[in-house]
Design an enzyme around this catalytic site. Structure first.
Site, PDB file in Angstrom:
ATOM      1  N   CYS A   1      24.119  78.947  63.837  1.00 34.23           N
ATOM      2  CA  CYS A   1      23.106  79.991  63.839  1.00 34.23           C
ATOM      3  C   CYS A   1      21.747  79.300  63.788  1.00 34.23           C
ATOM      4  O   CYS A   1      21.640  78.133  63.423  1.00 34.23           O
ATOM      5  CB  CYS A   1      23.279  80.951  62.667  1.00 34.23           C
ATOM      6  SG  CYS A   1      23.260  80.173  61.056  1.00 34.23           S
TER       7      CYS A   1
ATOM      8  N   HIS B   1      41.509  71.159  65.196  1.00 30.64           N
ATOM      9  CA  HIS B   1      42.939  71.132  64.894  1.00 30.64           C
ATOM     10  C   HIS B   1      43.651  70.471  66.073  1.00 30.64           C
ATOM     11  O   HIS B   1      43.240  70.627  67.227  1.00 30.64           O
ATOM     12  CB  HIS B   1      43.500  72.540  64.691  1.00 30.64           C
ATOM     13  CG  HIS B   1      42.766  73.344  63.669  1.00 30.64           C
ATOM     14  ND1 HIS B   1      42.969  73.211  62.313  1.00 30.64           N
ATOM     15  CD2 HIS B   1      41.803  74.284  63.804  1.00 30.64           C
ATOM     16  CE1 HIS B   1      42.186  74.041  61.659  1.00 30.64           C
ATOM     17  NE2 HIS B   1      41.456  74.708  62.544  1.00 30.64           N
TER      18      HIS B   1
ATOM     19  N   SER C   1      27.539  78.439  60.178  1.00 31.46           N
ATOM     20  CA  SER C   1      27.375  77.177  60.892  1.00 31.46           C
ATOM     21  C   SER C   1      28.460  76.213  60.433  1.00 31.46           C
ATOM     22  O   SER C   1      28.428  75.733  59.299  1.00 31.46           O
ATOM     23  CB  SER C   1      25.985  76.582  60.642  1.00 31.46           C
ATOM     24  OG  SER C   1      24.990  77.414  61.185  1.00 31.46           O
TER      25      SER C   1
END
EC number: 4.1.1.50
Length: 271
Positions: A149, A126, A121
């Site tokens: 998750c 970027h 998780s």
């Protein structure tokens, strides 16, 4: 429709991994070298690691998760990255690894270096400014990955992400991996209904874009790409007034911007 008609009672932890990959492209017209350099500097300041961190923290809150650790970095000459480690349930402080800063950025400033965590998780972002001296069209790409998750879904933050950036072209990928089991031991490969990523985007937002899907339902892979319909020239000129240009110049610039967006949208060189 792919998914579940009724809720399933799971045995133990939900082991499914849901991953959203979100890329936006901001297009700009800058004719001179000075305009190009100024635009890159503007973008670098506008989307520095501090602002990107806030966006990811907002996303974490929206999907109902909790921040464990934040790593961030601004790059020279341009670009920035942020990594956020998250957990579905809030953890007692005693159970949190001592290396985690819990999102307290003042703690980050005291450290000489920051090592990112790898976990199921997490959120990462970027930035990629791009220009070429032979081209008057500049682009700026933001690449965001949200991987979770458990029960939380990254799809809930789509509208916020689209609105957080000047999104001219958008590509979105969503996939569900792994399996979990119900109380009878039967494997479950997806735990929610989905036929298109577009179902999770506000209708008013979708009206502004041309959108198309490429989905592989059998593999739980969903792909949507979007391109802004209307090109308002004033939004694409950096430090320039469109009314100072001749009608022919305005048409030519609008046409070049449109062609650039179409190529990025299609993922292929056309013109």
């Amino acid at each position: 429709m792919l998914g579940l008609k009724e809720k399933i009672c799971l045995y133990g932890f939900n082991n499914l991994t849901k991953t959203l990959s979100f890329n936006i492209y901001d297009i700009c017209y800058a004719k001179t070298e000075r305009e190009k350099e100024d635009y890159i500097k503007y973008i670098d300041e506008q989307y520095n690691s501090e602002r990107l961190t806030k966006i990811l923290c907002d996303v974490t809150e929206m999907i109902g998760a909790h921040v464990l650790n934040i790593s961030k970095q601004d790059y020279e000459p341009q670009g920035a990255s942020v990594n956020v480690l998250i957990t579905e349930e809030a953890l007692p402080v005693a159970l949190i690894d001592p290396s985690c800063n819990k999102g307290e950025l003042s703690y980050l400033e005291l450290r000489d270096s920051v090592v990112g965590h790898l976990d199921k998780s997490h959120l990462t972002v970027h930035t990629y400014p791009e220009f070429h001296p032979n081209n008057d069209i500049i682009s700026f790409r933001v690449d965001i990955d949200v991987s979770t998750c458990g029960k939380i879904s990254p799809l809930n933050a789509l509208d916020y992400l689209i609105g957080s950036f000047d999104s001219d072209v958008i590509t979105i990928d969503y996939r569900v991996r792994g399996f979990t089991r119900d109380v009878d031991g039967r494997k479950c490969y997806i735990d929610h209904d989905i036929k298109s990523i577009q179902d999770y985007i506000d209708g008013e937002t979708l009206k502004k874009y041309d959108a198309m899907d490429v989905n592989v339902y059998q593999s739980n892979i969903f792909h949507t790409k979007m391109m802004l319909k209307d090109i308002v020239l004033n939004n694409y000129l950096f430090n320039s007034d469109p009314y100072e240009l001749s009608p022919n110049d305005r048409r030519e610039i609008r046409d070049r911007i449109s062609k650039e967006m179409i190529e990025i949208y299609g993922g292929v060189n056309i013109y």
